[in-house]
Write a protein that holds these residues in place. Sequence first.
Motif, PDB file in Angstrom:
ATOM      1  N   TYR A 183       0.852  -1.195   0.000  1.00  0.00           N
ATOM      2  CA  TYR A 183       0.000   0.000   0.000  1.00  0.00           C
ATOM      3  C   TYR A 183       0.887   1.244   0.000  1.00  0.00           C
ATOM      4  N   GLY A 185       2.617   4.378   0.996  1.00  0.00           N
ATOM      5  CA  GLY A 185       2.696   5.109   2.267  1.00  0.00           C
ATOM      6  C   GLY A 185       2.281   4.280   3.473  1.00  0.00           C
ATOM      7  N   PRO A 209      -8.133   7.471  12.002  1.00  0.00           N
ATOM      8  CA  PRO A 209      -9.095   8.066  11.057  1.00  0.00           C
ATOM      9  C   PRO A 209      -8.618   8.069   9.604  1.00  0.00           C
ATOM     10  N   ALA A 211      -6.897   5.217   7.842  1.00  0.00           N
ATOM     11  CA  ALA A 211      -6.319   3.896   8.137  1.00  0.00           C
ATOM     12  C   ALA A 211      -5.607   3.204   6.980  1.00  0.00           C
ATOM     13  N   GLY A 212      -5.778   3.669   5.738  1.00  0.00           N
ATOM     14  CA  GLY A 212      -5.059   3.072   4.595  1.00  0.00           C
ATOM     15  C   GLY A 212      -5.263   1.569   4.514  1.00  0.00           C
ATOM     16  N   SER A 213      -4.168   0.813   4.648  1.00  0.00           N
ATOM     17  CA  SER A 213      -4.266  -0.648   4.511  1.00  0.00           C
ATOM     18  C   SER A 213      -4.543  -1.335   5.842  1.00  0.00           C
ATOM     19  N   GLY A 214      -4.727  -0.557   6.922  1.00  0.00           N
ATOM     20  CA  GLY A 214      -5.184  -1.154   8.188  1.00  0.00           C
ATOM     21  C   GLY A 214      -4.096  -1.657   9.118  1.00  0.00           C
ATOM     22  N   ALA A 242     -15.313   7.066   5.906  1.00  0.00           N
ATOM     23  CA  ALA A 242     -15.631   8.350   6.545  1.00  0.00           C
ATOM     24  C   ALA A 242     -14.533   9.352   6.232  1.00  0.00           C
ATOM     25  N   ASP A 243     -14.906  10.618   6.297  1.00  0.00           N
ATOM     26  CA  ASP A 243     -13.935  11.694   6.113  1.00  0.00           C
ATOM     27  C   ASP A 243     -13.343  12.008   7.495  1.00  0.00           C
ATOM     28  N   ARG A 245     -12.299  14.546   8.619  1.00  0.00           N
ATOM     29  CA  ARG A 245     -12.711  15.864   9.118  1.00  0.00           C
ATOM     30  C   ARG A 245     -14.097  15.812   9.741  1.00  0.00           C
ATOM     31  N   SER A 261      -1.060  10.772   8.152  1.00  0.00           N
ATOM     32  CA  SER A 261      -1.818  11.499   7.121  1.00  0.00           C
ATOM     33  C   SER A 261      -1.015  11.575   5.829  1.00  0.00           C
ATOM     34  N   TYR A 269      -3.059   8.012  -3.479  1.00  0.00           N
ATOM     35  CA  TYR A 269      -3.757   6.951  -2.729  1.00  0.00           C
ATOM     36  C   TYR A 269      -4.986   6.486  -3.511  1.00  0.00           C
ATOM     37  N   ASN A 270      -5.779   7.430  -3.984  1.00  0.00           N
ATOM     38  CA  ASN A 270      -7.025   7.110  -4.692  1.00  0.00           C
ATOM     39  C   ASN A 270      -7.539   8.404  -5.353  1.00  0.00           C
ATOM     40  N   ILE A 276      -7.388  14.200   1.049  1.00  0.00           N
ATOM     41  CA  ILE A 276      -6.530  15.363   1.349  1.00  0.00           C
ATOM     42  C   ILE A 276      -5.166  15.219   0.651  1.00  0.00           C
ATOM     43  N   GLY A 277      -4.856  14.014   0.261  1.00  0.00           N
ATOM     44  CA  GLY A 277      -3.611  13.754  -0.470  1.00  0.00           C
ATOM     45  C   GLY A 277      -3.588  14.314  -1.896  1.00  0.00           C
TER      46      GLY A 277
END
Length: 396
Positions: A183, A185, A209, A211-214, A242-243, A245, A261, A269-270, A276-277
Motif C-alpha cells: 500500500y 505510504g 481516522p 487507516a489506509g491498509s489497516g 468516513a472523512d 474531518r 496522514s 492513494y485514490n 486530502i492527499g
Amino acid sequence: MGFLSSVEVEKSEVKKHFVRHGFIFACTDKSEETLLSNRIILTGKNYANKLFAVKEGDFIFLYNLDKDVLYGTFTAKGEPGYDKGIPIFEGRYPYYIRFETTQTIKKVEKASSIFRSLNISWRDILTEKGALLIKNILEGRAINRLRKEEIIDDKYIPPMMTTTLWDYPYQSYGYTRKGNNKYPGVTPAFIIYNLIWRYTEPGEIVCDPMAGSGTTIDVCLEERRRVVAFDIVPTRKDIIQADARNIPLKDETVDLVFVDSPYGDNIKYNDHPLNIGHIPASSEEFYEELEKVMQECYRILKKGKVLAWLIGDQWAKGEYIPVGFKIYERLTKYFSPVDVVCVVRRNQASNTPFWHSKALQHNFYLRGFKYLIIVKKEENVKRKEVKIRWNFYERW
Ligand SMILES: C[S@@+](CC[C@H](N)C(=O)[O-])C[C@H]1O[C@@H](n2cnc3c(N)ncnc32)[C@H](O)[C@@H]1O
C-alpha cells in the motif's frame, strides 16, 4: 457506541499463526514462592508487551534474579490477561499469564552463566528449539550446540523504544501481516506497537481516522486493544468509509488516536475528491484541512489521552517545505506537547543510486526521517508553571 460496536473484534477472531516460543520471566526472593504456588507470572508495565506475546502452549521459565536460579519447564495456560484488581501483591503487577506443569519443577543454579554461554539474555524470546534446549539443561540432559539465531526469535515482537530515535528495518514483524506493505505510504507497524504499549492498556480503544491498509487494526487486535478505523476509501471490510474531518464517533470516547496522514500530494492513494492527499504541501489549504482532522481527533479523545501524528517534510520542485514543523504548530493550538520522535525512513523508493546522485548534483537531501509528533489532550487542570533556577558560571 454506534459505529464502534460494529467493528470491535473479539480476541477469538484474531487469526494467529501458532509457532511455539519460550519465555523467561524474572522474579525475586520475595515473589518466587507466590508465583510458583499460584502457577502465575505477573509483570508490571516494563515487561507487559513481552508477557502479551505468550500464547497458550508456549514454554515458560521462571528466573530468580536474587538466587540466580532458573525454574521450569512450564506451559502457558490460557491467554495473557490484564486485571488491575488481581489480589496478589496488591494489584501492582496487573499483567498476568497462568501456567501449568506436568512434572516436578526442575531448577538449575548459576543460570546467568548458562545464558552467557548460550550468548542470550533472559529478556530474549526463545524459539521452540531454544526453549527445548533450556528444558534439556533443566533436566540434566546432554545439549546440542546451537547458534544464537537458532535460540532466540528477535523478530517476533519489535523492541520497545526508549530514545527519541526510532529505527526498525522492517514494515512488519512476527508471523502475521500488519497492513499491506504494497500500500502506498504504509505505516511501519513497530511505530503503532510502541505507541499502544506506551499509551494504552489492553481493552482500551484506539482510533485511526486515515487507516489506509489497516496496519493499526492488525497491531491493535494482536495486542488486544479495541480499534476503530476509517478512511475516505476503505481498502478492507473492517475500515469504515468516513472523512477524517467528520469522524462518526461521539465526544471523548477514544483512548489513543494514531494518524499517518498524507504528507502533501506526493503519493497517489485514490481518486476520491475528498482525499486530502490531492492538496500540495506548499499550499496553506493543506494545513487548514488537516487542522480540521486535528479538531476531530481532539473531540473524540478522552481527556488526558494521546494523539500521535506521523508526518514527513517535503522537497519538491526545488523547494524545501517543513511540513513537520507546520503540523506541530497547528497541533499545539489544541494539544500539549508530549514529545517528538525522529523515525528513520527505510525502504524508500528514492533510496536508489539514481536519486543519490541527483541529490548531489542538484544540492538537496533525500528525506531520511519522519516526525512522530506525540501530543496530549489536557485534563481540565492548568499546567503548573515550571520555575527554572539558572546557575551562573564564570566564563574562562
Ligand atoms: C499515509 S496513508 C495511511 C497509511 C496507513 N496507516 C497504513 O498503514 O496503510 C494516508 C491515508 O489517508 C487517507 N485519506 C486521505 N484523505 C482522507 C480523508 N479526508 N479522510 C479519511 N482518510 C483520508 C488516504 O486514503 C490514505 O489511505
